[in-house]
Every structure is written in C-alpha cells, then in structure tokens.
Design a protein around this motif. Structure first.
Motif, PDB file in Angstrom:
ATOM      1  N   UNK A   1       0.845  -1.197   0.000  1.00 36.33           N
ATOM      2  CA  UNK A   1       0.000   0.000   0.000  1.00 36.33           C
ATOM      3  C   UNK A   1       0.880   1.247   0.000  1.00 36.33           C
ATOM      4  N   UNK A   2       1.882   1.261   0.904  1.00 34.64           N
ATOM      5  CA  UNK A   2       2.686   2.474   1.059  1.00 34.64           C
ATOM      6  C   UNK A   2       3.582   2.733  -0.145  1.00 34.64           C
TER       7      UNK A   2
ATOM      8  N   UNK B   1       2.751   2.119  -3.188  1.00 40.07           N
ATOM      9  CA  UNK B   1       1.959   2.432  -4.366  1.00 40.07           C
ATOM     10  C   UNK B   1       1.733   1.264  -5.315  1.00 40.07           C
ATOM     11  N   UNK B   2       1.977   0.035  -4.834  1.00 41.52           N
ATOM     12  CA  UNK B   2       1.697  -1.103  -5.694  1.00 41.52           C
ATOM     13  C   UNK B   2       0.201  -1.331  -5.846  1.00 41.52           C
ATOM     14  N   UNK B   3      -0.517  -1.143  -4.759  1.00 43.14           N
ATOM     15  CA  UNK B   3      -1.959  -1.335  -4.847  1.00 43.14           C
ATOM     16  C   UNK B   3      -2.675  -0.439  -3.846  1.00 43.14           C
ATOM     17  N   UNK B   4      -3.977  -0.276  -4.041  1.00 43.10           N
ATOM     18  CA  UNK B   4      -4.793   0.511  -3.117  1.00 43.10           C
ATOM     19  C   UNK B   4      -5.192  -0.393  -1.952  1.00 43.10           C
TER      20      UNK B   4
END
Ligand code: NA
Ligand code: NA
Lengths: 210, 434, 324
Positions: free
Chosen positions: B235-236, B238-241
């Motif tokens: 998440x942190x 930016x790979x996925x929401x």
C-alpha cells in the motif's frame, strides 16, 4: 391432509436443493473470478496494461453474488437474528412463531418479486392485484422501468444485471413456501421426520467431515 | 410518528426476525405508512435501488476478499503455526497459555479482519489446551473472546472497510489509525492476565524455549506472518490501493497454503471459496438492506432529530463523546458490529463529524472499536456465542470471567476517545491524512 | 404545497449546485405562492451514484437531477460529444454554446430517444478539467507518456488518456487522496475546486491548464413532473432554472480564484501551455474524436462545431461593436 403436505414438501425440497446445486458453483466461481480480477488489475497497472473494465466488473459482481447467496442462506437460516424471544417459546408455540415470521417474509418476497420485475420492465399482474388488494399498496401506480441505462466501459445494460433480482426473489419464495409447509406440518404432526429444520451450513460441513 | 421506522425495526428484531429482513420490512412499512405525505408508492422502488446500490461499489470488494483470505488461512493450518510461535515466545511466563492466546490473537489480527474467525480458529485449539493445562474452561473461553476483538481493530479489518465505504473515509487511514488502539488492547489484556496469574497462581505452559526452537517456530510461521508486511509495504509503495490489498492478501494466502506450505488441497478449494461466498453474500445483503433503512431514516429527518436531541442534553463536546460511547456500547450489546456501523454510522457521523467538527478518522476509530468490543458483550455478541459454542460453556459464565478484560477494553475506548493522537498519529505520520 | 419537486445531486452543500438549487427553490416557492415546494437532497442522500440517480429521475421518483457529461452518457451515449477534448475553447464560448440552439437539440433528441427527461439548463460544476500531476510538469502530450492518470469510469475520459499515451486508472473517489500519496496514480484530471476541496494539493504539485473539458452540469426534469404542472407553473419553474443557471455558472469561477491561490500556497506550480503546445494536445487527442465518430457518427460533432463557430463569430462581432 398430512400426506398431501408431505408430497408438496418433498417436491419443493427437491426443487430448492436443485437450485442450491446450481447456485453453489456460481457463487464460488464468482469469488474466484473476483480474486483473479483484482490480481489482474494490480498486475496490469504495474505493467502499463490498462484495464479500466475491472472496476465495472466489481460493481456488477458484488450485488449479483449477494443475490446468488440469498436464497441458500435464507433456506438454511444463516442470516443473523436475535433468538432470545424464540428460545423462550416452547414446542408448538415456537413452531407457530416461526410460521408467522415466514408468512410475513412471504409478503416481503412477494413485494420484492413485483418490484424487481418492474425494475426489468415487466408488469406482473398476479402479485400486483394480490398485494394491492391485501395491503392497499397501489403498486399499479409504479410504472415498469423501460429506459435503457448502460454501464459505461463494459457496455452492458443495467437491466441485464438486474435480472438477478427477480430470479433471487423467486428462489426466496420457493424456499419460503417449503419452510412454511414444514411448519404447518409441524403443527399438525410434530413427530414427522420432515418437521426437522433444514440443516444449516455448519451441519452440512460437519456431516461431510465425518 | 416520525420514528416509526425505528420502533418497527426494534420490534421485528425482538421477535427474532432476521436483521436483514427486519431492516427491509421496517423501511417498507415506513414508506407505506406515510403514503401521501413524505412518500409515494414508487418510493418503494427507491428502497430497492438503495438495496442494490448499497452493494454495488468498488471499495466493498475488499470485504469478500478479506473473508476469503481468512477462510484460506483457517483451512490451511496456518493458525496452528502462529500458536506454536507464540508459545515459544511467551509460554514460559506464569499464565503462559493465557498470554499465548492473546499474543496469537495479535498476530492473527494482522492476517485476518474478523473477530469471529479469530475466536473459532484460536478457540478450538487453545481452549482445550488451556483446560488440560489447569485453567477453568470458562476462563479459557473468556480470554479467547476478549482477545479476539483485537482482530478487526489491528488492520486489516472488515468493519473498517464497511465504515470507510459508507462514510467516504480512506480505508488506508482507518487501517493505520487502528494499529495503536489494537496493540493497546492487546497490551492491556496481557497486563490483566499478568495480575490474575499471580493472584490465582496460573500455571506456566512450557519451559523457556531455546533460541533455536524460537527460530524454528518463527520460520514455520514466516510465510503467513509476512502477510501484514506485504500488505502495508504494497500500500505504502503504491503497488496497490487498500481495497486491492484485500485481493492481494487472499491471493497470497492462497499461494502460500496451496504451493508453499501445501496445507490446502486443490479439491478443497471450491468448498473454501464457497464458504467465503456465503459469508460475504450474507454481509453484503445486510449492507444493502441497511442502506434502504438509512435512506428512510434520512427522508423522515432522523439524523436531525437525534442531533437536536443530543445537543439539547449538552453542548460540551467531551461530554457528548462520553454519551456517544455509552450509546455505542449499549448498541453493541444488542447489535452486531456490521449492522451497528451501518445503521448508526451515518446518523452519528452527521452529529459528531459534521456538526461538532470531530476528525472523521478519529470518530471512525471510536465507533469501530466500540462496536467491535460490543461483539464480546452480552446479550448479543457474536464472538461470545462462538466462544460459548466452541468451549461448550454457557454465555453467562464466560461473561463473569471476562469482566476484568472488558474493563481494560472500556478503558482503552475512553483513552482513544480523549487522546486524539493515539489514533491520528500514525495515519498522519504516513501521510494518509492531513 | 400541491406539488413537491425533489432535487438530488452527489455534490455537497459547499458545491455551486447547492447554491443554484437554493436560488431555484427560493424563486419557485415564492413565485408560486407556496403551491410548489422544492426539496434539496445534496451529498448523495437521495441516491448515491450517477446511474442510480439517473434511474430515479427517469423513473419519476426524483423530479430534478443534474448529470455531468459522463453521467448522461449512461442513458444517452451520443451525448459523450460534450466531453470531446478541446471542443470548447473558453468559458465565454462555452456559456454562449450552452445558451444556444445546441441545448434545444439535445433536449429534443433526449425527449425523442429516452422520453422521460427534459433538459432545463446547462451550468458549470467545478470549472475545467486540467491535467494535474504529482512529480512532473506536463507541458506537451509527450510528458503524459506512461503516466498513470486517475480517470472516472467513462469511455471518453479513458480514450483521452490512452491517446495521450498515459495509463488510465479508475480509482474510487475516497481512495484518490491516498493513491496520489503512495503513487498508485501519478495524476488526476479534476477541476481545481475539487482538487482543493479534497486536499489533493498535499500530493499534486503541478497543474497544466490544458482545459481539455468544460465540466458541464446538465439540469434535467422528469418529463411527467413537468407536464403535470400548469402552464403558469411551468413558466415559474423555467424561470427559476434560468436564475439557477446564472448562480451556478458564476460560482465556480469565483471559487476557482481562491482555489488556485490555495494550490500555489501549498507549493503547487501552475503552467499555461503555449499556443503551439495546445495545438500539440489537440493533435494528440484526435484519436478520441475518431473514436467518437466511429461509434456515434458525425451529427453531433458537426452540430457542436457549428455552435462553437457561431458563438466565436457572435462574440467577436460583439467585441468589435464595443471597441468601435
Ligand atoms: Na485484522
Ligand atoms: Na485469542
């Protein structure tokens, strides 16, 4: 009388079980497709392949999956409820109590069937006449929905998705009628084999493990 | 009779009508009852619309995915590895297995978003083990129930996903905000256990494990324990929401159980997926039904009425928050966490966030922790029921043993209510909120 | 009141749509001597997403609803021409176009094809769509290459990002802030007031004023509800909408002044593309026009371009008259 009830119950049980056997694979494959879709959209974004359709897939699959599960969950009494009151009642009264609840739910499902059919553009006279007469609802004043609203990007009309709703309502009604007949039988002949409640998911699972 | 929707619902609930149908009937009755004034027959169609659109939303996708992840881990024998790891860490302390129970819950919380999953998975293993070790069965059940509410407070969390969805708050911020309160509850429960252990001379579970065994146990739980790291890292960076993180968690659990640990057999897959589908289908329908219910409540002006009522009692925000806590705690006694959030969230949110200017993330955590602790309070507490059925002990007996633990949890609720930083520090530090 | 008109929209009471609705409500209720009552439901309180609200409008459960260009595309797909990139050059031309015969043509077409909804007026909600980015100033279409841009799930927005070489990424609105912070997406295509309302300036550092789309707000009334009104009341409601339009058009411009200021104070940079850069954007966006023409033909493109040309000529003539 009892034998007629038994005949109806076994017929309905067969239908409802068959429906369950159809719905189960739809449900678990649906979850699997959701899983694959998420992984695809994460992977796709990372590799620069854009897949804007994924979010539309979710807004379709989530409600449909709930409508697929609803009839099985209802028949197997898996919905959450507060059972203190029911647990206080004994024997015959308890059965009468369940009968009344499921009769009320029958009205809910009938209204649901009528409204969901209108939602896909169909006016269904039997429920309309019956409910307007019984509850004074004036369902006749609700026009069937004819406009075509499309889901952008995937270009499917919402109506095609909404069809899952009247199907769900029909299956809920079939399960409802089976349960009602079981409770009626329970009042007439409490020791009949068919009076036992429909097995819950946990019981089905436990039996499989044995 | 503007509150008719509420009385009808409570009546239906009291006579054992399933919650989901009670919500729909109460909404429908309100519309029909008020035809010609606020409503027309075709507003029944609005109820149907709300039911549908309440389920038709991208962020909700996290719900079935986290449920699926939990189901896979339960089937895949991952729980047993976590318990063994906890045991090597803390089993040698007085009250060892009670501590193990709590620590396992904390570890399990990082993988699962559900308190009920925690109770049934850890309870079925640890309650018999604790009994064999000399604890009373009711105490074992009480520790299990009290500590499993940590599950949805430490991220990931099913409740917070629901809250984020209906209230339009970022789920990532809620997740980050839940970490410290969750650890506080875990720490508090262990402190209570420590004193109880001295007072009642609880047994130790095992010898202090040699470092090699600790390492081996850690190795065996390495893959599952990597889940929170992957989720947070993903998440942190930016790979996925946060929504997609749920799917990634499920996929990862699937991969670990099927390929790495080989504890999940391919032929079991349909059954595990079906269980997840049933559990999430039931919750989704409940979410939709409560949207219909909130819609009716809003049309008859319920939020305004409640807000006027609360503000007529006092205008002191600190006092109001206290009242809010008492109300949530009472509601939590009767309602399940999901429905409680769904029904009360929008109404209370409009009072505390919109009118009184409380930080939306802070209020969300107060509400989520409250209703989650409510899972373990009588008379209606799902966690309590599950603990009772796993331990085969009556609910009343469990509750008696649980009072000191509940006291700790109430204390934590009050702390996070009045010390905003306990919840907001982490999401702010991570740049998830302003 | 004899008649109740419900207005619903997804924006909050801070939105210009709310101000416009208040003006409509005030005018209609007083001019009709209370015979018509107007109820306003902001923040998705009546219906929670564009398609659901559209259905409520077309169903007659809701009397008045406002669609964006994208929202209208759900039930009248050819209307996507309104979002064709760089169709409208500036606010003056846009306002002239949306006061002109194009609006009547849309109204007639929708009444003909869909039937249940009547277009009342077109205002603006949020200004113009611009490309705003987190880490790199976009000056030419080449700068968009490979950029992950958050778009709403509407075909034409997606086509535009693709044409410019970017990666269109739909993200749910509550998750956009976090996604910009963590880098799931590297930019958005929102109006400045939306950016500042959602505090996106914490992460968005560059805005390129390419102005690829005018954020039109189309105000619809359910056709039965309109026909049920007496001719006098129809006129009152119609006039009310004219006042609404004036209010709702002015506010985005006024709020934009503050919003740009806030953005700059937060350390943001605003870039105005030169005439050549604008031309490059227009050229790069040509595939979107081709995509539209392939799907819906040239009828609306021609009508829109005629309207733009007529308005440009009219405005120039007005200026020349004034400067004489
Ligand atoms: Na958790
Ligand atoms: Na535990």
């Amino acid at each position: 009388m009892t034998s007629l009830l038994l005949l109806v119950i076994s017929g309905l049980r067969r239908v409802n079980r068959a429906a369950e056997e159809v719905l189960k694979p739809i449900a678990w494959i649906g979850i699997a497709i959701m899983l694959i879709t998420v992984v695809l959209s994460v992977f796709g974004r990372k590799t620069g392949i854009s897949m804007p359709w994924t979010e539309k897939a979710f807004i379709v699959m989530l409600p449909v999956s709930a409508f697929v599960i609803a009839p099985i969950a209802y028949r197997r009494a898996a919905n959450v409820s507060l059972d203190f009151f029911h647990d206080m009642l004994g024997g015959r009264i308890a059965r009468l109590h369940l009968l009344v609840i499921h009769l009320i739910l029958m009205l809910l499902f009938l209204i649901g069937l009528d409204l969901t059919l209108r939602k896909v553009g169909i006016r269904f006279m039997p429920t309309e006449i019956f409910l307007d007469w019984l509850l004074g609802l004036d369902l006749a004043s609700i026009r069937p929905f004819k406009a075509r609203v499309m889901i952008p990007v995937i270009n499917i009309p919402w109506r095609a998705v909404y069809i899952s709703m009247p199907i769900c309502m029909t299956l809920l009604l079939l399960a409802n009628i089976e349960l009602i007949f079981r409770y009626i039988l329970g009042l007439i002949d409490p020791f009949n084999e068919q009076v036992k409640p429909v097995r819950s998911f946990e019981e089905v699972e436990a039996n499989r493990a044995e | 009779m503007p509150m008719a929707f509420l009385w009808t619902f409570l009546l239906l609930l009291a006579v054992s009508v399933p919650v989901v149908f009670g919500l729909l009937i109460a909404s429908g009755v309100t519309v029909v009852n008020d035809l010609g004034n606020d409503f027309k027959p075709r507003d029944l169609n609005s109820l149907l619309s709300q039911l549908f659109s309440g389920m038709s939303s991208v962020p909700l996708m996290a719900l079935p995915m986290f449920i699926l992840a939990g189901e896979i881990m339960n089937t895949g024998g991952i729980t047993a590895r976590l318990v063994h790891f906890s045991q090597t860490l803390i089993g040698h302390v007085r009250g060892g297995l009670a501590h193990v129970n709590i620590l396992s819950s904390i570890l399990f919380a990082g993988l699962s978003g559900s308190a009920v999953a925690d109770t049934s998975a850890l309870g079925s293993m640890l309650i018999p083990a604790m009994e064999k070790n000399g604890y009373s069965r009711q105490f074992a059940a009480a520790v299990t129930a009290a500590s499993s509410v940590i599950g949805p407070i430490i991220p990931p969390s099913g409740i917070m996903i629901i809250y984020a969805f209906i209230m339009g708050v970022s789920p990532a911020a809620l997740f980050a905000a839940g970490l410290i309160p969750g650890l506080m509850i875990g720490g508090g429960l262990m402190a209570v256990t420590y004193f109880l252990a001295i007072k009642h001379d609880f047994p130790v579970a095992n010898e202090r494990a040699p470092a090699r065994e600790v390492a081996r146990a850690a190795g065996a739980s390495f893959w599952p324990l990597l889940t929170p790291v992957i989720l947070l890292g993903g998440i942190l960076s930016g790979w996925f929401t946060p929504t997609e993180a749920a799917g990634v968690a499920a996929f990862y659990a699937f991969f670990v159980a099927l390929v790495v640990l080989r504890t999940l057999k391919l032929r079991e897959v349909p059954r595990v997926f079906l269980r997840a589908a049933v559990a999430s289908g039931i919750i989704l329908l409940l979410i939709g039904a409560s949207k219909s219910f909130s819609w009716v409540a809003d049309q008859v002006g319920a939020a305004q009425m409640l807000s006027d009522f609360l503000l007529s009692l006092t205008e002191n925000p600190l006092l109001l928050l206290f009242l809010c806590n008492i109300m949530l705690f009472i509601v939590g006694m009767f309602l399940d966490a999901g429905p409680a959030i769904l029904i009360l969230g929008p109404i209370l949110g409009s009072v505390f966030v919109t009118d009184l200017g409380l930080d939306p993330v802070h209020f969300a955590i107060i509400m989520c922790v409250n209703v989650t602790v409510g899972l373990a309070t009588p008379p209606m507490g799902l966690v309590l029921f599950v603990a009772s059925s796993v331990a085969k002990v009556r609910v009343e007996l469990i509750v008696k043993s649980m009072l000191p633990f509940l006291a700790v949890e109430v204390l934590v609720i009050l702390l996070i209510t009045y010390v905003e930083d306990l919840t907001l520090f982490l999401p702010r530090a991570l740049g998830l909120i302003q | 009141a004899d008649t109740t008109l419900k207005i619903a929209f997804l924006g909050s009471p801070d939105d210009e749509d709310y101000d416009g609705s208040l003006v409509l409500k005030n005018y209609v209720e007083s001019a009709s001597n209370g015979a018509i009552e107007v109820e306003i439901f902001p923040s998705g309180r009546f219906c929670s997403n564009a398609d659901e609200c559209s259905e409520a409008l077309l169903d007659g459960r809701l009397e008045i609803y406002i669609t964006t260009n994208g929202g209208l595309a759900g039930w009248y797909p050819p209307a996507q021409f309104l979002d064709l990139p760089y169709l409208l050059p500036n606010d003056r031309v846009a306002e002239c176009v949306f006061d002109g015969p194009l609006v009547s043509k849309i109204r007639a077409a929708v009444l003909q094809d869909v039937g249940a909804a009547r277009l009342m007026v077109v205002s603006n909600t949020g200004g113009w769509r611009n490309i705003a980015t987190t880490s790199k100033q976009v000056k030419t279409p080449d700068d968009v290459d490979g950029l992950k841009l958050r778009t709403i799930g509407a075909d034409i927005q997606i086509e535009l990002v693709k044409s410019l070489g970017g990666n269109p990424t739909p993200i749910a609105w509550p998750e956009v802030y976090t996604s910009l912070g963590t880098g799931v997406v590297e930019g958005t295509k929102n109006g400045i007031t939306d950016i500042v309302n959602m505090k996106f300036q914490d992460h968005l550092k560059y805005i390129s004023l390419d102005g690829h789309a005018y954020m039109a707000a189309l105000w619809w009334m359910n056709e039965d509800a309109f026909q049920d009104l007496s001719p006098e009341h129809q006129r009152i409601v119609y006039d009310g909408f004219q006042f609404l339009k004036q209010t709702a058009r002015v506010l985005p411009m006024r709020k934009g002044v503050d919003a740009f200021e806030t953005f700059k104070e937060a350390g943001g940079t605003i870039y105005s593309p030169t005439a050549e850069e604008k031309a490059a954007f227009q050229k790069a966006a040509q595939p979107v026009w081709d995509w539209y023409a392939k799907n819906f033909g040239n009828e609306w493109i021609n009508a829109a371009q005629t309207a733009v040309n007529d308005c440009e000529a009219k405005l120039t003539a007005e200026f020349e008259e004034a400067a004489k």
